[in-house]
Design an enzyme around this catalytic site. Structure first.
Site, PDB file in Angstrom:
ATOM      1  N   LYS A   1      23.445  11.293  15.144  1.00 20.32           N
ATOM      2  CA  LYS A   1      22.747  10.247  15.893  1.00 20.32           C
ATOM      3  C   LYS A   1      22.767  10.449  17.403  1.00 20.32           C
ATOM      4  CE  LYS A   1      23.712   6.016  13.825  1.00 20.32           C
ATOM      5  NZ  LYS A   1      24.872   5.144  13.586  1.00 20.32           N
TER       6      LYS A   1
ATOM      7  N   ARG B   1      46.889  14.905  12.370  1.00 20.69           N
ATOM      8  CA  ARG B   1      47.278  13.889  13.360  1.00 20.69           C
ATOM      9  C   ARG B   1      48.787  13.649  13.349  1.00 20.69           C
ATOM     10  NH1 ARG B   1      42.332   9.421  13.233  1.00 20.69           N
ATOM     11  NH2 ARG B   1      41.179  10.436  14.913  1.00 20.69           N
TER      12      ARG B   1
ATOM     13  N   GLY C   1      36.129   8.660  19.122  1.00 16.60           N
ATOM     14  CA  GLY C   1      35.604   7.645  20.043  1.00 16.60           C
ATOM     15  C   GLY C   1      36.305   7.669  21.396  1.00 16.60           C
TER      16      GLY C   1
ATOM     17  N   GLY D   1      35.364  14.198  14.676  1.00 14.56           N
ATOM     18  CA  GLY D   1      35.967  14.384  13.352  1.00 14.56           C
ATOM     19  C   GLY D   1      35.271  15.454  12.536  1.00 14.56           C
TER      20      GLY D   1
HETATM   21  P1  ADP Z   1      31.358  14.438  14.870  1.00 15.56           P
HETATM   22  O1  ADP Z   1      32.175  13.687  13.844  1.00 15.56           O
HETATM   23  O2  ADP Z   1      31.836  15.849  15.043  1.00 15.56           O
HETATM   24  O3  ADP Z   1      31.260  13.680  16.172  1.00 15.56           O
HETATM   25  P2  ADP Z   1      28.867  13.370  13.861  1.00 15.56           P
HETATM   26  O4  ADP Z   1      29.635  12.343  13.095  1.00 15.56           O
HETATM   27  O5  ADP Z   1      28.061  12.921  15.005  1.00 15.56           O
HETATM   28  O6  ADP Z   1      29.848  14.576  14.304  1.00 15.56           O
HETATM   29  O7  ADP Z   1      27.823  14.096  12.868  1.00 15.56           O
HETATM   30  C1  ADP Z   1      28.216  14.796  11.736  1.00 15.56           C
HETATM   31  C2  ADP Z   1      27.220  14.659  10.613  1.00 15.56           C
HETATM   32  O8  ADP Z   1      25.911  15.025  11.009  1.00 15.56           O
HETATM   33  C3  ADP Z   1      27.603  15.586   9.479  1.00 15.56           C
HETATM   34  O9  ADP Z   1      27.960  14.811   8.363  1.00 15.56           O
HETATM   35  C4  ADP Z   1      26.349  16.411   9.240  1.00 15.56           C
HETATM   36  O10 ADP Z   1      26.074  16.589   7.867  1.00 15.56           O
HETATM   37  C5  ADP Z   1      25.272  15.577   9.874  1.00 15.56           C
HETATM   38  N1  ADP Z   1      24.114  16.393  10.243  1.00 15.56           N
HETATM   39  C6  ADP Z   1      24.058  17.350  11.177  1.00 15.56           C
HETATM   40  N2  ADP Z   1      22.830  17.917  11.203  1.00 15.56           N
HETATM   41  C7  ADP Z   1      22.086  17.290  10.276  1.00 15.56           C
HETATM   42  C8  ADP Z   1      20.734  17.418   9.830  1.00 15.56           C
HETATM   43  N3  ADP Z   1      19.900  18.309  10.385  1.00 15.56           N
HETATM   44  N4  ADP Z   1      20.309  16.575   8.873  1.00 15.56           N
HETATM   45  C9  ADP Z   1      21.142  15.678   8.327  1.00 15.56           C
HETATM   46  N5  ADP Z   1      22.426  15.519   8.693  1.00 15.56           N
HETATM   47  C10 ADP Z   1      22.904  16.318   9.650  1.00 15.56           C
HETATM   48 MG    MG Z   2      31.633  12.001  12.575  1.00 20.38          MG
END
Ligand code: ADP
Ligand code: MG
Length: 400
Positions: free
Chosen positions: A204, A43, A380, A357
């Site tokens: 989620k 960043r 976000g 992230g």
């Molecule tokens: P980003 O930061 O790229 O937006 P998220 O924060 O939504 O992504 O999600 C990332 C997290 O989701 C990671 O820590 C990963 O371990 C978890 N994750 C992905 N698939 C699974 C799974 N099948 N079971 C448990 N955790 C998962």
């Molecule tokens: Mg994340």
């Protein structure tokens, strides 16, 4: 890259500065710290084009940012490590102020010579920051003759240093990073090279349901992976074993499936999985044909056939947007699906944009962060912009 969407705001390129003119720049130095240093300086590096442009123009730069979520003065969230790192990256003196505002900061700002930098302390040490307190905004505004917002990662928040200050200080313009983020992400929604393929994963559904909804209207193909696919499988009445299922997400997933039926967008779910017997890098691992997860097992990654199919869709795309890992990639046995998709994104001939992230961390882990067209610095803020929401930190700036 296709032509960028219209930005509509004045930028730092439009500023006419006298030598030594003080400019307040809101940057996003919200970086991870480790052992008293900066663990990941992406960043800070992303802010360099704006910082260097202003310094080359002879400005005296006052930088401000938040870091972490302190609710008052907290030395563990000082910006000093970020200033030290900045000092190593640019060829100009960088001073760290002891506070956000106050007489000492004002004196420091007045003494600041051309082509030098003063970094204010963490804006969240002041309660007024998140409350967008006009008194704090006015204090900040009083430090400089012009305001630049280059903090895309904070542009979705109406805080004193992102919105309030611009109400007291003109010109108020965008930095180069903010401009690039907004125009790149907007062009995905407004005028993507088709087909537009969107890959969504992560933990989620509820975090990303607005995005799913939006892309069911605008994308050609929507590929779902990560833990969020289990909310979809649960909604379809399939057994999910011990997989991470967000209960709140099941109803949202059901509605998305319903919408997908009448949508032109092709919504794809995994066709196979990698299972573990527990959430652990040492877990017993097995590849599961189909997506029914037996009791005692959890789905921790998409399977090889899914990863290959998703990779194929990505390679045929005119534009790819990827957000959220395909599995629990932090554990090597469950990183394969994310790696295959990441490699497909990195080598895709279309325009490739990555947000989030953890997705950025995954790309970095595979050494692919320089192989995408745009790696967004804002989680976000990127999601809100893609959902079609206005970003207060952009709206407040001078119109072009
Ligand atoms: P980003 O930061 O790229 O937006 P998220 O924060 O939504 O992504 O999600 C990332 C997290 O989701 C990671 O820590 C990963 O371990 C978890 N994750 C992905 N698939 C699974 C799974 N099948 N079971 C448990 N955790 C998962
Ligand atoms: Mg994340």
């Amino acid at each position: 890259m296709p032509e960028a969407a219209r930005f509509g705001k004045r930028t730092v390129r439009d500023l006419e500065l006298g030598d030594g003119e003080r400019v307040l720049v809101r940057v996003d130095f919200n970086v991870p710290l480790e052992g008293g240093g900066v663990a990941d300086d992406s960043r800070i590096r992303a802010a360099l084009p704006t910082i260097e442009l202003l310094l080359d123009g002879g400005a005296a730069l006052i930088l401000c940012s938040h870091l972490g979520r302190p609710t008052g003065r907290d030395p563990d969230t000082s910006l000093a490590p970020a200033s030290d790192r900045l000092g190593e990256l640019i060829d100009a003196p960088v001073h760290q102020a002891p506070e956000v505002i106050g007489p000492e900061v004002r004196r420091g700002a007045e003494r600041l010579g051309p082509r030098s930098v003063l970094v204010l302390e963490n804006t969240r040490w002041e309660r007024g920051e998140t409350e967008n307190d006009p008194a704090l905004a006015e204090e900040l505004a009083g430090l400089a003759r012009a305001y630049v917002n280059d903090a895309f990662g904070s542009a979705h928040r109406a805080h004193a240093s992102t919105v309030g200050v611009a109400e007291h200080l003109r010109p108020a313009v965008a930095g180069l990073l903010l401009e690039r983020e907004v125009t790149t992400l907007r062009s995905i929604v407004e005028a993507p090279e088709r087909p537009l393929v969107v890959v969504l994963g992560g933990a989620k559904v509820s975090d990303k349901i607005a995005l799913i909804d939006k892309f069911l209207d605008t994308a050609d193909t929507l590929l779902i992976g990560g833990a969020m696919c289990f909310s979809f499988f649960r909604a379809q009445g399939k057994p999910t074993g011990d997989s991470l299922v967000e209960e709140e997400g099941v109803e949202l997933a059901r509605r998305a499936l319903e919408k997908a039926e009448s949508s032109d967008c092709n919504l794809l779910l995994p066709i196979d999985l990698v299972l573990g017997d527990r959430f652990d890098a040492e877990a017993e691992r097995r590849v599961q044909e189909g997506t029914d997860v037996p009791e005692g097992w959890m789905g921790l990654d998409v399977g090889p056939r899914t990863a290959a199919a998703y990779g194929e869709e990505v390679s045929r795309a005119g534009t790819v947007f990827w957000n959220g890992p395909m599995g629990a990639f932090e554990m090597a046995p469950f990183a394969e699906g994310t790696r295959i998709v990441a490699e497909a994104v990195a080598t895709a001939p279309g325009t490739t944009v990555v947000g989030g992230g953890d997705s950025a961390a995954a790309l970095a882990e595979f050494g692919l962060e320089d192989d995408v067209d745009h790696l967004s610095t804002g989680g976000g803020a990127a999601l809100e912009l893609l959902e079609g929401k206005a970003l207060p930190g952009v709206e407040v700036l001078d119109d072009a």
